[in-house]
Design a protein around this motif. Structure first.
Motif, PDB file in Angstrom:
ATOM      1  N   MET A   1      28.867  56.424  41.175  1.00 49.40           N
ATOM      2  CA  MET A   1      28.955  56.846  39.782  1.00 49.40           C
ATOM      3  C   MET A   1      30.081  57.859  39.576  1.00 49.40           C
ATOM      4  SD  MET A   1      24.914  57.435  38.862  1.00 49.40           S
ATOM      5  CE  MET A   1      24.610  58.354  40.365  1.00 49.40           C
ATOM      6  N   PHE A   2      30.672  57.788  38.404  1.00 48.17           N
ATOM      7  CA  PHE A   2      31.670  58.778  37.983  1.00 48.17           C
ATOM      8  C   PHE A   2      31.251  59.319  36.623  1.00 48.17           C
ATOM      9  CE2 PHE A   2      35.528  59.495  35.341  1.00 48.17           C
ATOM     10  CZ  PHE A   2      35.946  60.670  35.943  1.00 48.17           C
ATOM     11  N   GLN A   3      31.242  60.651  36.500  1.00 45.96           N
ATOM     12  CA  GLN A   3      30.836  61.290  35.248  1.00 45.96           C
ATOM     13  C   GLN A   3      31.904  62.274  34.801  1.00 45.96           C
ATOM     14  OE1 GLN A   3      26.721  62.746  34.641  1.00 45.96           O
ATOM     15  NE2 GLN A   3      27.625  64.728  34.134  1.00 45.96           N
ATOM     16  N   THR A   4      32.198  62.271  33.504  1.00 49.34           N
ATOM     17  CA  THR A   4      33.142  63.225  32.929  1.00 49.34           C
ATOM     18  C   THR A   4      32.785  63.413  31.453  1.00 49.34           C
ATOM     19  OG1 THR A   4      35.493  63.779  32.716  1.00 49.34           O
ATOM     20  CG2 THR A   4      34.865  61.497  32.252  1.00 49.34           C
ATOM     21  N   TYR A   5      33.637  64.135  30.748  1.00 47.50           N
ATOM     22  CA  TYR A   5      33.387  64.324  29.322  1.00 47.50           C
ATOM     23  C   TYR A   5      34.592  63.860  28.529  1.00 47.50           C
ATOM     24  CZ  TYR A   5      36.200  68.622  29.632  1.00 47.50           C
ATOM     25  OH  TYR A   5      37.211  69.526  29.828  1.00 47.50           O
ATOM     26  N   ILE A   6      34.360  63.648  27.232  1.00 44.03           N
ATOM     27  CA  ILE A   6      35.397  63.178  26.328  1.00 44.03           C
ATOM     28  C   ILE A   6      35.647  64.263  25.287  1.00 44.03           C
ATOM     29  CG2 ILE A   6      36.069  61.330  24.746  1.00 44.03           C
ATOM     30  CD1 ILE A   6      33.802  59.659  26.038  1.00 44.03           C
ATOM     31  N   SER A   7      36.820  64.825  25.238  1.00 42.57           N
ATOM     32  CA  SER A   7      37.193  65.886  24.312  1.00 42.57           C
ATOM     33  C   SER A   7      36.497  67.194  24.665  1.00 42.57           C
ATOM     34  CB  SER A   7      36.888  65.490  22.865  1.00 42.57           C
ATOM     35  OG  SER A   7      37.169  66.552  21.985  1.00 42.57           O
TER      36      SER A   7
ATOM     37  N   HIS B   1      30.404  65.248  24.455  1.00 44.78           N
ATOM     38  CA  HIS B   1      30.564  63.808  24.657  1.00 44.78           C
ATOM     39  C   HIS B   1      30.746  63.557  26.153  1.00 44.78           C
ATOM     40  CE1 HIS B   1      31.332  63.313  20.301  1.00 44.78           C
ATOM     41  NE2 HIS B   1      31.972  64.475  20.426  1.00 44.78           N
ATOM     42  N   THR B   2      29.769  62.968  26.795  1.00 47.13           N
ATOM     43  CA  THR B   2      29.869  62.689  28.227  1.00 47.13           C
ATOM     44  C   THR B   2      29.846  61.184  28.462  1.00 47.13           C
ATOM     45  OG1 THR B   2      27.470  62.825  28.582  1.00 47.13           O
ATOM     46  CG2 THR B   2      28.750  64.856  28.828  1.00 47.13           C
ATOM     47  N   LEU B   3      30.497  60.794  29.531  1.00 40.62           N
ATOM     48  CA  LEU B   3      30.602  59.385  29.893  1.00 40.62           C
ATOM     49  C   LEU B   3      30.287  59.240  31.370  1.00 40.62           C
ATOM     50  CD1 LEU B   3      31.575  56.519  28.827  1.00 40.62           C
ATOM     51  CD2 LEU B   3      33.742  57.071  29.965  1.00 40.62           C
ATOM     52  N   THR B   4      29.394  58.312  31.678  1.00 43.20           N
ATOM     53  CA  THR B   4      29.070  57.995  33.060  1.00 43.20           C
ATOM     54  C   THR B   4      29.249  56.503  33.261  1.00 43.20           C
ATOM     55  OG1 THR B   4      27.408  59.754  33.125  1.00 43.20           O
ATOM     56  CG2 THR B   4      27.322  58.113  34.859  1.00 43.20           C
ATOM     57  N   THR B   5      29.964  56.153  34.303  1.00 39.49           N
ATOM     58  CA  THR B   5      30.177  54.743  34.599  1.00 39.49           C
ATOM     59  C   THR B   5      30.098  54.547  36.103  1.00 39.49           C
ATOM     60  OG1 THR B   5      31.642  52.839  34.256  1.00 39.49           O
ATOM     61  CG2 THR B   5      32.688  54.953  34.734  1.00 39.49           C
ATOM     62  N   GLY B   6      29.814  53.334  36.514  1.00 42.67           N
ATOM     63  CA  GLY B   6      29.693  53.113  37.945  1.00 42.67           C
ATOM     64  C   GLY B   6      29.371  51.674  38.285  1.00 42.67           C
ATOM     65  N   VAL B   7      29.227  51.441  39.585  1.00 42.05           N
ATOM     66  CA  VAL B   7      28.890  50.116  40.105  1.00 42.05           C
ATOM     67  C   VAL B   7      27.731  50.277  41.087  1.00 42.05           C
ATOM     68  CG1 VAL B   7      31.180  49.125  39.793  1.00 42.05           C
ATOM     69  CG2 VAL B   7      30.642  50.329  41.911  1.00 42.05           C
ATOM     70  N   SER B   8      26.930  49.237  41.209  1.00 43.30           N
ATOM     71  CA  SER B   8      25.789  49.270  42.112  1.00 43.30           C
ATOM     72  C   SER B   8      25.650  47.921  42.811  1.00 43.30           C
ATOM     73  CB  SER B   8      24.493  49.606  41.354  1.00 43.30           C
ATOM     74  OG  SER B   8      24.182  48.578  40.432  1.00 43.30           O
ATOM     75  N   TYR B   9      24.847  47.928  43.867  1.00 41.55           N
ATOM     76  CA  TYR B   9      24.588  46.692  44.600  1.00 41.55           C
ATOM     77  C   TYR B   9      23.202  46.790  45.228  1.00 41.55           C
ATOM     78  CZ  TYR B   9      24.746  43.262  48.397  1.00 41.55           C
ATOM     79  OH  TYR B   9      24.456  42.235  49.263  1.00 41.55           O
TER      80      TYR B   9
ATOM     81  N   PRO C   1      24.939  42.477  42.574  1.00 40.04           N
ATOM     82  CA  PRO C   1      25.956  43.468  42.206  1.00 40.04           C
ATOM     83  C   PRO C   1      25.902  43.721  40.706  1.00 40.04           C
ATOM     84  CG  PRO C   1      26.964  41.317  42.512  1.00 40.04           C
ATOM     85  CD  PRO C   1      25.508  41.152  42.841  1.00 40.04           C
ATOM     86  N   GLY C   2      26.260  44.942  40.310  1.00 35.32           N
ATOM     87  CA  GLY C   2      26.225  45.268  38.891  1.00 35.32           C
ATOM     88  C   GLY C   2      27.162  46.404  38.543  1.00 35.32           C
ATOM     89  N   ALA C   3      27.389  46.583  37.251  1.00 41.26           N
ATOM     90  CA  ALA C   3      28.224  47.678  36.743  1.00 41.26           C
ATOM     91  C   ALA C   3      27.599  48.195  35.454  1.00 41.26           C
ATOM     92  CB  ALA C   3      29.650  47.202  36.495  1.00 41.26           C
ATOM     93  N   PHE C   4      27.843  49.465  35.156  1.00 39.08           N
ATOM     94  CA  PHE C   4      27.214  50.060  33.978  1.00 39.08           C
ATOM     95  C   PHE C   4      28.130  51.110  33.375  1.00 39.08           C
ATOM     96  CE2 PHE C   4      25.956  52.620  37.599  1.00 39.08           C
ATOM     97  CZ  PHE C   4      26.168  53.916  37.166  1.00 39.08           C
ATOM     98  N   VAL C   5      27.875  51.404  32.100  1.00 36.98           N
ATOM     99  CA  VAL C   5      28.534  52.506  31.411  1.00 36.98           C
ATOM    100  C   VAL C   5      27.507  53.141  30.487  1.00 36.98           C
ATOM    101  CG1 VAL C   5      29.399  51.013  29.555  1.00 36.98           C
ATOM    102  CG2 VAL C   5      30.521  53.206  30.009  1.00 36.98           C
ATOM    103  N   GLU C   6      27.521  54.465  30.417  1.00 38.84           N
ATOM    104  CA  GLU C   6      26.563  55.183  29.589  1.00 38.84           C
ATOM    105  C   GLU C   6      27.268  56.331  28.883  1.00 38.84           C
ATOM    106  OE1 GLU C   6      22.104  56.010  30.519  1.00 38.84           O
ATOM    107  OE2 GLU C   6      23.219  57.732  31.279  1.00 38.84           O
TER     108      GLU C   6
ATOM    109  N   ALA D   1      23.384  56.087  24.930  1.00 38.23           N
ATOM    110  CA  ALA D   1      23.529  54.636  24.832  1.00 38.23           C
ATOM    111  C   ALA D   1      24.106  54.101  26.131  1.00 38.23           C
ATOM    112  CB  ALA D   1      24.433  54.267  23.658  1.00 38.23           C
ATOM    113  N   GLY D   2      23.496  53.054  26.657  1.00 40.76           N
ATOM    114  CA  GLY D   2      23.963  52.500  27.926  1.00 40.76           C
ATOM    115  C   GLY D   2      23.943  50.982  27.925  1.00 40.76           C
ATOM    116  N   LEU D   3      24.800  50.431  28.747  1.00 40.65           N
ATOM    117  CA  LEU D   3      24.869  48.976  28.907  1.00 40.65           C
ATOM    118  C   LEU D   3      25.238  48.681  30.351  1.00 40.65           C
ATOM    119  CD1 LEU D   3      24.914  46.082  27.667  1.00 40.65           C
ATOM    120  CD2 LEU D   3      27.367  46.429  27.269  1.00 40.65           C
ATOM    121  N   ARG D   4      24.526  47.767  30.956  1.00 39.09           N
ATOM    122  CA  ARG D   4      24.874  47.335  32.296  1.00 39.09           C
ATOM    123  C   ARG D   4      24.798  45.813  32.369  1.00 39.09           C
ATOM    124  NH1 ARG D   4      22.617  49.917  36.739  1.00 39.09           N
ATOM    125  NH2 ARG D   4      23.247  48.098  37.957  1.00 39.09           N
ATOM    126  N   GLY D   5      25.588  45.280  33.286  1.00 33.93           N
ATOM    127  CA  GLY D   5      25.569  43.853  33.552  1.00 33.93           C
ATOM    128  C   GLY D   5      25.375  43.637  35.042  1.00 33.93           C
TER     129      GLY D   5
END
Length: 742
Positions: free
Chosen positions: A401-407, A411-419, A440-445, A458-462
């Motif tokens: 996972m990678f987490q940071t903020y926007i502005s 506003h925070t953003l977390t994205t990553g990949v899993s298996y 395998p999967g990926a997500f963004v929140e 709000a989050g979405l993963r595939g």
């Protein structure tokens, strides 16, 4: 392809926009006795000579809005017990790091205040109840399955009358639809789903978090009704040595020992040991079957923690060996038991878990990279009467996972990949069930927060399952502070899971029936919607918490376990029709008089599923539940008294109309009450407790159908709706030796 291009453009814009800030950001630390930097949550940071300031969060992080001024103004940081620090903010190029030193003029003062044992986080957008160590100590809490006696949200019931298997229910649905985690790592799926709740000793736990509704997409796609996360005690805690001994009048004995060691300023380790045994044969109802299984469990755990300025990491390894036996009393009295004349069960389990969690702190505030790895090997060798079952599972999970903020950090953003890798090899009598899953999967929140007012998560993963194909998991959580004392939360999302039919229904092997899977099983999927209102009311200078909620779960597909079509088979097939669960609950907490906490709750369940061609109530689910819990501690907490009563509503019993008249059961179970109580005496290093479970001695009458003919065509020990064993009196002692202050 277009979606990928748009996603890249958005990320580029996000990170370009993130470089602009109108705030001064940084961290406030204090130096402990070992000269290590520790965050100072609640530290005050303000502009000198003004009232403009802020406070640091739990990680010591702060954001201080700049003020317009033509003159130079310094920043001041303060915290109780530390010297103030004043620094010049001119020419700040990055986040500030403020390190405060202790004020040697102040002597150490320890302030003790009784805090709520279980409470809902005020600011989490996900409805999360935190069960603290204090709450867990209100009962014997020998393992995770016995940790919810004072909790209105989670039900724990026996799955059968022979093996001692327990399962939880959350929002009216079986525990397999709740995601169980240990320190935010998914755990106890597959072969561990029937007995996994007993694999976590109570003395190892620091707290439990119960989240309702679909949870964060960071933790995977499996949660349908919620998450139950267990936090183990950490190596850096104050427990230099902890010992817990327990015994009950039915012959159960248990011993626990924990020890933490400070290896160096950056390294800490802890060792946990557990052994429990039940060797006394008890048959109070006279059906010639043991009321409680005989068992011996050995459980060992070693974990390590590392922390430096730029990273932290932890890893650990756990090993469990358990031998669990049940069945007829005479089966274990014979020197050489003969299975075709006496009924017995035995489950031998060896389980190995290894995990690691690594976090890297980036120079940018609130930005980090986390990597989780977990491997589990589970080996089970068992028989249930004439049913032989063997199973092996290899499970691997990784999440980057990678987490940071926007502005800004609103506003925070977390994205990553899993298996996820799962390899099952199961044998039931002459049939073999094997499958290997790769997911395998990926997500963004994304999270947007207006402090104390609004939070949107709000989050979405595939994910792609090599057996079931590709699927999406959208989830949304909203928290809105209507006022200072009223919080509204809402959630919606989807959960998916692959069913392990035999492993998740081992209790059905304690019947004369045979599994019959009639078609290729699809992935189970459901939508969950929820709304929660929490109101904090001031009454006579004390705060009453009122929590009301409603959740609905709608299955788009469900694996139906149907034991009502005929008396010889258990039909397994995909849902063809409707299946849903409605759960409404209201809970009130209040300190009635000083040092006396009262919790009252009521829950109503409406759970229906299509069995065959008929929509009917799901069997063995209580229509309602009431709970009243009272906890009183004397001044200076010398004594504590805890009493909990549970009112359990009726539930539908699986139809027995096809059985001979003498083996038939009523259509519905009766309403019954369970009463538990405990008294605890506290000393400086010792705690002694005495308690009782099921003090009204209520048990299900004749829980085993055809107990007189265990190898006949009608035998069934799985229709369990109430307690199997009666009153239990227990006693225990806890000893705690804390680390010396350096």
């Amino acid at each position: 392809m277009k979606i990928k291009i748009i996603y890249l453009i958005l990320l580029t814009a996000i990170f370009n926009f993130a470089s602009f800030s109108q705030t001064v950001q940084g961290y406030v630390y204090g130096l402990d006795a070992e000269k290590q930097k520790i965050p100072l949550p609640g530290a005050n940071i303000f502009w000198a000579g003004t009232t403009s300031g802020t406070a640091a969060n739990q990680e010591g992080y702060f954001e201080l809005n700049r003020i317009d001024s033509d003159i130079h103004i310094d920043i001041v940081a303060s915290f109780v017990g530390y010297r103030n620090d004043t620094l010049c903010p001119d020419h700040i190029q990055g986040p500030l790091e403020i390190v405060l030193t202790e004020n040697a003029m102040l002597k150490e003062v320890e302030i003790a205040e009784r805090t709520p044992g279980a409470h809902i986080s005020r600011f989490d957008p996900v409805v999360t109840q935190n069960i603290t160590l204090g709450e867990l100590k209100k009962a014997a809490c020998c393992n995770l399955s016995e940790s919810f006696e004072t909790n209105a949200s989670v039900d724990v019931n026996y799955s059968d009358a022979i093996t001692g298997a327990k399962q939880i229910k959350l929002l009216g649905l079986a525990g397999k639809y709740s995601q169980l985690q240990t320190e935010n790592i998914p755990n106890f799926q597959g072969l561990a789903s029937s007995y996994g709740l007993t694999y976590v000793p109570g003395s190892w736990m620091e707290s439990i978090q119960v989240s309702k509704g679909t949870s964060s997409v960071k933790n995977g796609y499996e949660s349908v009704t919620g998450q139950i996360n267990v936090e183990y005690k950490k190596p850096e805690n104050k427990e230099k040595l902890f010992v817990n001994l327990y015994a009950n009048h039915a012959g159960r004995l248990e011993g626990n020992i924990n020890s933490s060691i400070r290896v160096s300023p950056k390294w800490n380790t802890a060792v946990f040991g557990h052994i429990s045994n039940q060797s006394t044969k008890v048959d109070h109802n006279g059906d010639k079957f043991l009321d409680d299984p005989l068992f011996t469990q050995i459980n060992l755990f070693n974990r390590w923690n590392y922390r430096s300025e730029k990273m932290e990491g932890m890893f650990g390894i756990k090993f469990l060996n358990e031998d669990r036996k049940g069945g007829q009393v005479d089966y274990y009295a014979a020197k050489e038991p003969v299975s075709d004349s006496l009924y017995g069960t035995e489950i031998k389990t060896n389980r190995l878990e290894a995990f690691s969690k690594t976090g890297f702190f980036l120079n940018r505030p609130e930005s980090s990279i986390g990597w989780i790895n977990s491997y589990i090997y589970h080996d089970m060798n068992s028989f249930f009467g004439l049913n032989d079952y063997k199973g092996k599972q290899h499970h691997y999970y990784t999440n980057l996972m990678f987490q940071t903020y926007i502005s800004n950090t609103a506003h925070t953003l977390t994205t990553g990949v899993s298996y996820v890798f799962d390899a099952f090899d199961e044998t039931l009598n002459d049939s073999t069930f094997a499958r290997t899953e790769h997911v395998p999967g990926a997500f963004v929140e994304y999270s947007w927060t207006i402090p104390e007012k609004l939070t949107i998560l709000a989050g979405l993963r595939g994910d792609y399952d090599n057996i079931q194909g590709f699927f999406f998991t959208p989830r949304l959580h909203v928290r809105y502070g209507i006022s200072e004392h009223t919080v509204l939360r809402a959630s919606a999302g989807r959960g998916s899971r692959s069913a392990s039919v035999i492993a998740e229904n081992l209790s059905l092997l304690t019947t004369s029936r045979r599994f019959l899977i009639t078609e290729k099983l699809k992935m189970e999927q459901a939508w969950n919607y929820g709304i929660n209102l929490t109101r904090y009311i001031d009454i006579l200078g004390k705060e009453m918490t009122v929590n009301a909620e409603f959740y609905r779960t709608d299955f788009t597909n469900q694996v139906i376990i149907d034991k009502e079509q005929d008396i010889h088979h258990i039909y397994v097939y995909n849902l063809d029709g409707k299946s849903f669960a409605n759960a409404f609950q209201v809970e009130v907490k209040y300190e009635l008089i000083r040092q006396m906490d009262v919790t009252a709750a009521f829950r109503y369940n409406d759970v229906k599923m299509t069995i065959g061609d008929e929509l009917q109530s799901e069997p063995l689910v209580n229509k309602y539940k009431g709970l009243l819990s009272v906890s009183y501690a004397t001044n200076l907490r010398k004594w504590q008294f805890d009493v909990t009563g549970q009112l359990n509503g009726y539930s539908r019993i699986p139809s027995t109309e096809l059985l001979p008249v003498e083996y038939r059961r009523p259509d519905y179970s009766p309403v019954y009450t369970i009463l538990n109580a405990q008294v605890t005496k506290f000393y400086k290093k010792w705690e002694i407790y005495l308690g009782g479970e099921n003090l009204l001695n209520y048990t299900q009458h004749h829980p085993i159908i055809a107990a007189d003919d265990p190898f006949g065509p009608y035998f069934d020990a799985s229709n369990i709706w109430g307690p199997v064993s009666g009153v239990k009196i227990y006693a225990g002692v806890r000893f705690l030796l804390k680390h010396d202050k350096l």
